[in-house]
Design a protein around this motif. Sequence first.
Motif, PDB file in Angstrom:
ATOM      1  N   ALA A 346      57.031  52.616  36.545  1.00 13.50           N
ATOM      2  CA  ALA A 346      56.842  53.343  37.799  1.00 13.50           C
ATOM      3  C   ALA A 346      55.444  53.975  37.850  1.00 13.50           C
ATOM      4  O   ALA A 346      54.784  53.976  38.895  1.00 13.50           O
ATOM      5  CB  ALA A 346      57.915  54.415  37.953  1.00 13.50           C
ATOM      6  N   LEU A 347      55.017  54.505  36.682  1.00  6.54           N
ATOM      7  CA  LEU A 347      53.686  55.103  36.625  1.00  6.54           C
ATOM      8  C   LEU A 347      52.608  54.037  36.857  1.00  6.54           C
ATOM      9  O   LEU A 347      51.643  54.271  37.600  1.00  6.54           O
ATOM     10  CB  LEU A 347      53.482  55.765  35.251  1.00  6.54           C
ATOM     11  CG  LEU A 347      52.138  56.479  35.035  1.00  6.54           C
ATOM     12  CD1 LEU A 347      51.987  57.616  36.028  1.00  6.54           C
ATOM     13  CD2 LEU A 347      52.025  56.990  33.610  1.00  6.54           C
ATOM     14  N   VAL A 348      52.788  52.859  36.228  1.00  3.39           N
ATOM     15  CA  VAL A 348      51.844  51.763  36.430  1.00  3.39           C
ATOM     16  C   VAL A 348      51.839  51.319  37.890  1.00  3.39           C
ATOM     17  O   VAL A 348      50.780  51.057  38.486  1.00  3.39           O
ATOM     18  CB  VAL A 348      52.179  50.583  35.504  1.00  3.39           C
ATOM     19  CG1 VAL A 348      51.320  49.361  35.853  1.00  3.39           C
ATOM     20  CG2 VAL A 348      51.970  50.968  34.046  1.00  3.39           C
ATOM     21  N   ALA A 349      53.034  51.257  38.485  1.00  2.00           N
ATOM     22  CA  ALA A 349      53.156  50.830  39.880  1.00  2.00           C
ATOM     23  C   ALA A 349      52.461  51.798  40.829  1.00  2.00           C
ATOM     24  O   ALA A 349      51.949  51.394  41.873  1.00  2.00           O
ATOM     25  CB  ALA A 349      54.626  50.698  40.258  1.00  2.00           C
ATOM     26  N   VAL A 350      52.416  53.061  40.445  1.00  2.92           N
ATOM     27  CA  VAL A 350      51.748  54.063  41.282  1.00  2.92           C
ATOM     28  C   VAL A 350      50.233  54.055  41.022  1.00  2.92           C
ATOM     29  O   VAL A 350      49.423  54.098  41.954  1.00  2.92           O
ATOM     30  CB  VAL A 350      52.334  55.465  41.024  1.00  2.92           C
ATOM     31  CG1 VAL A 350      51.487  56.534  41.705  1.00  2.92           C
ATOM     32  CG2 VAL A 350      53.763  55.542  41.515  1.00  2.92           C
ATOM     33  N   MET A 351      49.854  53.997  39.744  1.00  2.00           N
ATOM     34  CA  MET A 351      48.450  54.133  39.388  1.00  2.00           C
ATOM     35  C   MET A 351      47.613  52.904  39.758  1.00  2.00           C
ATOM     36  O   MET A 351      46.424  53.036  40.087  1.00  2.00           O
ATOM     37  CB  MET A 351      48.312  54.393  37.880  1.00  2.00           C
ATOM     38  CG  MET A 351      48.821  55.768  37.432  1.00  2.00           C
ATOM     39  SD  MET A 351      48.003  57.122  38.301  1.00  2.00           S
ATOM     40  CE  MET A 351      46.306  56.865  37.848  1.00  2.00           C
ATOM     41  N   THR A 352      48.227  51.711  39.701  1.00  2.57           N
ATOM     42  CA  THR A 352      47.451  50.500  40.004  1.00  2.57           C
ATOM     43  C   THR A 352      46.903  50.506  41.435  1.00  2.57           C
ATOM     44  O   THR A 352      45.698  50.374  41.638  1.00  2.57           O
ATOM     45  CB  THR A 352      48.281  49.237  39.734  1.00  2.57           C
ATOM     46  OG1 THR A 352      48.634  49.190  38.357  1.00  2.57           O
ATOM     47  CG2 THR A 352      47.495  47.987  40.107  1.00  2.57           C
ATOM     48  N   PRO A 353      47.755  50.647  42.462  1.00  2.00           N
ATOM     49  CA  PRO A 353      47.194  50.683  43.821  1.00  2.00           C
ATOM     50  C   PRO A 353      46.306  51.905  44.045  1.00  2.00           C
ATOM     51  O   PRO A 353      45.335  51.834  44.809  1.00  2.00           O
ATOM     52  CB  PRO A 353      48.425  50.713  44.725  1.00  2.00           C
ATOM     53  CG  PRO A 353      49.529  51.191  43.860  1.00  2.00           C
ATOM     54  CD  PRO A 353      49.225  50.709  42.491  1.00  2.00           C
ATOM     55  N   PHE A 393      40.495  41.731  42.095  1.00  2.00           N
ATOM     56  CA  PHE A 393      41.602  42.543  41.577  1.00  2.00           C
ATOM     57  C   PHE A 393      41.509  42.733  40.069  1.00  2.00           C
ATOM     58  O   PHE A 393      41.507  43.871  39.575  1.00  2.00           O
ATOM     59  CB  PHE A 393      42.934  41.873  41.943  1.00  2.00           C
ATOM     60  CG  PHE A 393      44.139  42.611  41.420  1.00  2.00           C
ATOM     61  CD1 PHE A 393      44.618  43.742  42.059  1.00  2.00           C
ATOM     62  CD2 PHE A 393      44.795  42.183  40.269  1.00  2.00           C
ATOM     63  CE1 PHE A 393      45.733  44.427  41.571  1.00  2.00           C
ATOM     64  CE2 PHE A 393      45.900  42.848  39.767  1.00  2.00           C
ATOM     65  CZ  PHE A 393      46.370  43.976  40.423  1.00  2.00           C
ATOM     66  N   TRP A 394      41.405  41.631  39.326  1.00  4.41           N
ATOM     67  CA  TRP A 394      41.387  41.753  37.874  1.00  4.41           C
ATOM     68  C   TRP A 394      40.075  42.342  37.377  1.00  4.41           C
ATOM     69  O   TRP A 394      40.048  43.038  36.362  1.00  4.41           O
ATOM     70  CB  TRP A 394      41.631  40.379  37.226  1.00  4.41           C
ATOM     71  CG  TRP A 394      43.035  39.898  37.421  1.00  4.41           C
ATOM     72  CD1 TRP A 394      43.461  38.855  38.173  1.00  4.41           C
ATOM     73  CD2 TRP A 394      44.211  40.491  36.855  1.00  4.41           C
ATOM     74  NE1 TRP A 394      44.831  38.739  38.122  1.00  4.41           N
ATOM     75  CE2 TRP A 394      45.315  39.730  37.316  1.00  4.41           C
ATOM     76  CE3 TRP A 394      44.446  41.577  36.015  1.00  4.41           C
ATOM     77  CZ2 TRP A 394      46.623  40.022  36.954  1.00  4.41           C
ATOM     78  CZ3 TRP A 394      45.757  41.877  35.657  1.00  4.41           C
ATOM     79  CH2 TRP A 394      46.831  41.111  36.125  1.00  4.41           C
ATOM     80  N   ARG A 395      38.983  42.102  38.091  1.00  4.06           N
ATOM     81  CA  ARG A 395      37.700  42.710  37.711  1.00  4.06           C
ATOM     82  C   ARG A 395      37.730  44.217  37.916  1.00  4.06           C
ATOM     83  O   ARG A 395      37.029  44.961  37.229  1.00  4.06           O
ATOM     84  CB  ARG A 395      36.564  42.099  38.545  1.00  4.06           C
ATOM     85  CG  ARG A 395      36.158  40.719  38.051  1.00  4.06           C
ATOM     86  CD  ARG A 395      35.058  40.125  38.918  1.00  4.06           C
ATOM     87  NE  ARG A 395      34.408  39.024  38.203  1.00  4.06           N
ATOM     88  CZ  ARG A 395      33.347  39.147  37.444  1.00  4.06           C
ATOM     89  NH1 ARG A 395      32.788  40.326  37.292  1.00  4.06           N
ATOM     90  NH2 ARG A 395      32.817  38.110  36.827  1.00  4.06           N
ATOM     91  N   THR A 396      38.536  44.664  38.869  1.00  4.82           N
ATOM     92  CA  THR A 396      38.667  46.101  39.097  1.00  4.82           C
ATOM     93  C   THR A 396      39.468  46.754  37.980  1.00  4.82           C
ATOM     94  O   THR A 396      39.157  47.866  37.534  1.00  4.82           O
ATOM     95  CB  THR A 396      39.334  46.376  40.456  1.00  4.82           C
ATOM     96  OG1 THR A 396      38.564  45.748  41.494  1.00  4.82           O
ATOM     97  CG2 THR A 396      39.435  47.865  40.737  1.00  4.82           C
ATOM     98  N   LEU A 397      40.490  46.052  37.503  1.00  6.11           N
ATOM     99  CA  LEU A 397      41.364  46.625  36.483  1.00  6.11           C
ATOM    100  C   LEU A 397      40.803  46.471  35.070  1.00  6.11           C
ATOM    101  O   LEU A 397      40.984  47.367  34.231  1.00  6.11           O
ATOM    102  CB  LEU A 397      42.746  45.957  36.552  1.00  6.11           C
ATOM    103  CG  LEU A 397      43.554  46.188  37.835  1.00  6.11           C
ATOM    104  CD1 LEU A 397      44.894  45.456  37.741  1.00  6.11           C
ATOM    105  CD2 LEU A 397      43.791  47.680  38.074  1.00  6.11           C
ATOM    106  N   LEU A 398      40.142  45.362  34.812  1.00  3.91           N
ATOM    107  CA  LEU A 398      39.652  45.087  33.457  1.00  3.91           C
ATOM    108  C   LEU A 398      38.214  45.580  33.275  1.00  3.91           C
ATOM    109  O   LEU A 398      37.480  45.732  34.254  1.00  3.91           O
ATOM    110  CB  LEU A 398      39.741  43.582  33.176  1.00  3.91           C
ATOM    111  CG  LEU A 398      41.153  42.974  33.227  1.00  3.91           C
ATOM    112  CD1 LEU A 398      41.091  41.472  33.047  1.00  3.91           C
ATOM    113  CD2 LEU A 398      42.050  43.609  32.169  1.00  3.91           C
TER     114      LEU A 398
END
Length: 454
Positions: A346-353, A393-398
Amino acid sequence: MADKTVSKHLTNLERQFAANDPILQKTAKIFQELDEIEFELGLIDNDETTARKTSWWPIVSTLGGYSPAKSEFINRYLGVQLNTSRHKFTVLQYTPQATTATLPGTALDADHRLPFYQISRILEQTAPGEGGKINAYLELVTANSAKLKNKLVIDAPVLNPNQESPASALLRKYVIGVSDLVLVFTDLFEADAELIKDTLSTIVAHQDSNKFLFVIDHSEINIDPAKSQEIAASWQRRLAGLGIHTGQFAVLSQSGDTIAFDQRFNNLNNARSYRILDSLENSILAIDQVIMPEVEDALNTWKERSNASTLIVLSFIIMLLLFAEIAVGILDLVFDPIIGPIMVLALVAVMTPLHMIVSRVHAKFVIKQLLKRQDQLNLTENLVGLFEKSLGFWRTLLPITDPVGRNKKNRKRLIGLIEQSKDLVQALNDQFSHVQQVDYRGPYDAYPYPEAEE
């Protein structure tokens, strides 16, 4: 991704050089390959071309001081009587019409085939407010002179302490840089030392380019060849004291001998070819040496700011969990084998967007800075296009900060283009080591501006 269409400008250039200048025809094809790479990187639009960075016309420019020597020589050499504005940079172009025409500076600023293309943008960057006054600095004059066919002459205004400004200094420096031949009338060096300081430093910086012909005006008297050599040697020593150690000298006398000028004018096509090939190589090198590092710096800034903002939000959430632990003992649920993983998801689902939103907000601020940097570097490429392509998307996260396209494949393609451009320089050199005559024509014999057909 859709393939890039060939720019109309390049198509016309290839057609013009197909029959009489295979080197420049091949140069246009390399520009086309470079365009494809820059289009894939988002640096140019589908209808744009990097070949617009330099004029494909052979260009002669003139610099002079207070005396009328420069204007009198131009009228005498071209065989026409021109009444140009002495305070403007005047581009002279051939026309078959009997009468001359004067067009405003905006005609030069808007036409990518001519020098001064988009110069208003550079002026605005250097002197805010001056970019909109382009007509006060430039004009285009057409003249019916056979010696103007297939070339352009840029007549720089005389140095005037009452009219010299940062914009004028920038334009004079620009003119020297884009010219294949610069006629420097020695009365220039009679002007105030402070007034010619910028022009002198520009001449010194470009002196190894072999583009300068220093003109000593003694047209009121007749001088024999021996005396001409003596006068030229005297000026050579004087200019050496100013830091100018190279360049050809010509003495104007009553005899009207123009052999030195004719020889240099006849070699303009070759000088133009070297200039365009140099522009091509610089454009290729700029991708790895300027564009990629600038965008990478912007990505690093964006990544640091985005991650810092997300960490602040995450820290706030952790603080809330600590308060909840004090109040109701919620940490027991975190270590629960079933509820714990659900809470983490749930935390990941909130923090990702949330991280994506924060990153987009920071990207807007970085883009503004990148646009300013692009103007400072005077780049025609759109750095923002490459930057935005690198915000996936992945460049933003990684933790990825390399711009899109910075890979071995593209580096190999760029190296290949460099090798091709060097091969063309060698081919151009070979023309001077073989006894052959090449019939050169200007790039716009069938693509004129304005009407220049015979």
